[in-house]
Design a protein around this motif. Structure first.
Motif, PDB file in Angstrom:
ATOM      1  N   THR A   1       8.004  -3.091   0.833  1.00  0.00           N
ATOM      2  CA  THR A   1       9.207  -3.637   0.190  1.00  0.00           C
ATOM      3  C   THR A   1      10.438  -3.367   1.035  1.00  0.00           C
ATOM      4  OG1 THR A   1       8.275  -3.398  -2.040  1.00  0.00           O
ATOM      5  CG2 THR A   1      10.670  -3.537  -1.863  1.00  0.00           C
ATOM      6  N   ASN A   2      10.584  -2.131   1.478  1.00  0.00           N
ATOM      7  CA  ASN A   2      11.766  -1.755   2.261  1.00  0.00           C
ATOM      8  C   ASN A   2      11.778  -2.385   3.649  1.00  0.00           C
ATOM      9  OD1 ASN A   2      12.704  -0.120   0.177  1.00  0.00           O
ATOM     10  ND2 ASN A   2      11.606   1.678   0.930  1.00  0.00           N
ATOM     11  N   THR A   3      10.599  -2.479   4.246  1.00  0.00           N
ATOM     12  CA  THR A   3      10.517  -2.963   5.632  1.00  0.00           C
ATOM     13  C   THR A   3      10.573  -4.479   5.741  1.00  0.00           C
ATOM     14  OG1 THR A   3       9.152  -1.032   6.198  1.00  0.00           O
ATOM     15  CG2 THR A   3       9.154  -2.870   7.751  1.00  0.00           C
TER      16      THR A   3
ATOM     17  N   CYS B   1      12.151  -4.466  -6.851  1.00  0.00           N
ATOM     18  CA  CYS B   1      12.690  -3.152  -6.480  1.00  0.00           C
ATOM     19  C   CYS B   1      12.689  -2.181  -7.655  1.00  0.00           C
ATOM     20  CB  CYS B   1      14.093  -3.293  -5.914  1.00  0.00           C
ATOM     21  SG  CYS B   1      14.153  -4.110  -4.308  1.00  0.00           S
TER      22      CYS B   1
ATOM     23  N   LEU C   1      12.947  -6.655   1.568  1.00  0.00           N
ATOM     24  CA  LEU C   1      14.408  -6.583   1.489  1.00  0.00           C
ATOM     25  C   LEU C   1      15.082  -7.428   2.573  1.00  0.00           C
ATOM     26  CD1 LEU C   1      15.067  -2.837   0.576  1.00  0.00           C
ATOM     27  CD2 LEU C   1      14.998  -4.815  -0.929  1.00  0.00           C
TER      28      LEU C   1
ATOM     29  N   GLU D   1       7.291   4.620  -8.151  1.00  0.00           N
ATOM     30  CA  GLU D   1       7.289   5.644  -7.111  1.00  0.00           C
ATOM     31  C   GLU D   1       7.869   6.951  -7.635  1.00  0.00           C
ATOM     32  OE1 GLU D   1       8.345   6.074  -2.414  1.00  0.00           O
ATOM     33  OE2 GLU D   1       9.887   5.268  -3.724  1.00  0.00           O
TER      34      GLU D   1
ATOM     35  N   THR E   1       9.114  -1.114  -8.596  1.00  0.00           N
ATOM     36  CA  THR E   1       8.548  -0.311  -7.513  1.00  0.00           C
ATOM     37  C   THR E   1       9.168   1.084  -7.501  1.00  0.00           C
ATOM     38  OG1 THR E   1       8.177  -2.293  -6.182  1.00  0.00           O
ATOM     39  CG2 THR E   1       8.134  -0.193  -5.032  1.00  0.00           C
ATOM     40  N   GLU E   2      10.486   1.152  -7.663  1.00  0.00           N
ATOM     41  CA  GLU E   2      11.187   2.446  -7.641  1.00  0.00           C
ATOM     42  C   GLU E   2      10.783   3.319  -8.819  1.00  0.00           C
ATOM     43  OE1 GLU E   2      15.266   1.368  -7.496  1.00  0.00           O
ATOM     44  OE2 GLU E   2      15.183   0.654  -5.421  1.00  0.00           O
TER      45      GLU E   2
ATOM     46  N   VAL F   1       5.833   0.429  -1.446  1.00  0.00           N
ATOM     47  CA  VAL F   1       7.247   0.797  -1.297  1.00  0.00           C
ATOM     48  C   VAL F   1       7.699   0.574   0.146  1.00  0.00           C
ATOM     49  CG1 VAL F   1       8.915   2.678  -1.404  1.00  0.00           C
ATOM     50  CG2 VAL F   1       7.178   2.449  -3.192  1.00  0.00           C
ATOM     51  N   ASP F   2       6.888   1.028   1.096  1.00  0.00           N
ATOM     52  CA  ASP F   2       7.231   0.854   2.512  1.00  0.00           C
ATOM     53  C   ASP F   2       7.336  -0.632   2.862  1.00  0.00           C
ATOM     54  OD1 ASP F   2       7.282   3.560   2.894  1.00  0.00           O
ATOM     55  OD2 ASP F   2       5.236   3.691   3.685  1.00  0.00           O
TER      56      ASP F   2
END
Length: 282
Positions: free
Chosen positions: A207-209, A237, A212, A244, A240-241, A204-205
C-alpha cells in the motif's frame, strides 16, 4: 465500441438475450445451489445494467458467474445448518458494486467498460485461457477495451521488484484500470482478518510503496476522478492501518508471553537444579 444511443427497454433486453443465447447454456452454466449467496449483488448489478443499458456489463455478469464457477473465496457461510464455501465470483460482484455505487463521473461507454472489466478483472490472471484472455473478445463478445483494461490489472505471481513497479506504473496510465485496481484492493482489505501476519505486513508495505503513489498520480492526472479515488484510497488505508495496529498489538503481546514463558522455564530449571543439589547433599 457499442452504440451509445438508448433503445427501448424491450429492444435492449432482446439484444442482451440474443448475445447470451449465442453463447449458449453450456458456456454460461453455473451451480444453482450456490446462487443464493450471490443473488442480491447479482440482481442489483443486473438491474442497474439493464436500466442504464450497459450492454457489456449485462453480458459480463453471467459470463463472470460461469467462468468462476467452482472456485471459492476464503471463508464460509451457513444456511439451514449447512456450511457453504463462498463462491469466488462474490468478490467480482462486490468490486463491481463498489464502483457502481460511487456514481462515477464517466461517460456511459466508460462506465460500461469499467463495470464489465471489474467483473472480469481476475480472469486473465487466474483462468488458463488458451489464448491468454482474448477469448473475452473472440468468444464472449465483450468490447476489446474490457480485455485491455483487465490485461492492465493482471500480473504474474513471480514478478520481480522492477516488474512490480512497472505493473503499477502501467495501471496508473490507464484511468479505468486504476479504478478497477483500487476497487479490487478496496474489497480485499475487508478480509485482512483472514490473513497471516506476514501477509498483512506485506499488504501494508505494498500500500505504501505502490498504491499511495499510484492514487496520487490518479488524483493529479484525472481530476474528474479525484473524489472517487480519494474515497477508495481512504478505505484501503483506514482498514489496512486498523488491521496492522491490532496485529502489532498481538505480536507485542505474543512476544511478551514468549519472554515470560522463557523466564518461567529458566526459573524451573534453576529450581530443579537446586532440588537435585539438595538430594545429593542428603
Amino acid at each position: 465500441m457499442n452504440e451509445t444511443k438508448y433503445l427501448s427497454k424491450a429492444e435492449f433486453r432482446n439484444k442482451v438475450k440474443s448475445a447470451l443465447n449465442e453463447l449458449g447454456e453450456e458456456r454460461l452454466a453455473y451451480d444453482h445451489d450456490e446462487f443464493w449467496m450471490i443473488e442480491r449483488e447479482y440482481a442489483h448489478i443486473e438491474y442497474y445494467a439493464m436500466e442504464n443499458q450497459l450492454f457489456n456489463t449485462s453480458v459480463a455478469l453471467p459470463v463472470a458467474r460461469a467462468i468462476h464457477n467452482g472456485t471459492h473465496r476464503k471463508g464460509t457461510t451457513q444456511r439451514n445448518g449447512k456450511v457453504y464455501r463462498l463462491p469466488y465470483v462474490i468478490h467480482c460482484l462486490l468490486v463491481c458494486r463498489m464502483l457502481l455505487d460511487m456514481d462515477l463521473p464517466l461517460s456511459k461507454d466508460e462506465l460500461d467498460i469499467v463495470l464489465a472489466a471489474s467483473l472480469c478483472h481476475d480472469m486473465i490472471e487466474d483462468i488458463p485461457f488458451p489464448n491468454h484472455g482474448k477469448e473475452l473478445i473472440d468468444i464472449y463478445g465483450l468490447d476489446p477495451q474490457i480485455y485491455e483494461t483487465v490485461k492492465y490489472v493482471s500480473k504474474r505471481k513471480d514478478f520481480t521488484e522492477e516488474e512490480h513497479q512497472a505493473y503499477f506504473d502501467n495501471i496508473q496510465s490507464h484511468k479505468l484500470a486504476l479504478l478497477v485496481k483500487l476497487s479490487d484492493r478496496g474489497h480485499n482489505v475487508e478480509d485482512l482478518y483472514n490473513m497471516k501476519g506476514w501477509k498483512l505486513h506485506e499488504y501494508v508495505d505494498e500500500t505504501n510503496t505502490y498504491f499511495l503513489p499510484m492514487a496520487k498520480y490518479g488524483k493529479e492526472h484525472y481530476r474528474e476522478l479525484y473524489q472517487s479515488i480519494e474515497i477508495l484510497l481512504d478505505k484501503i488505508c483506514s482498514l489496512t492501518e486498523v488491521a496492522e495496529t491490532f496485529l502489532n498489538r498481538y505480536e507485542e503481546q505474543e512476544k511478551k508471553m514468549i519472554e515470560q514463558l522463557q523466564t518461567l522455564r529458566e526459573e524451573n530449571e534453576q529450581l530443579w537444579a537446586t532440588l537435585r543439589a539438595l538430594d545429593m547433599e542428603e
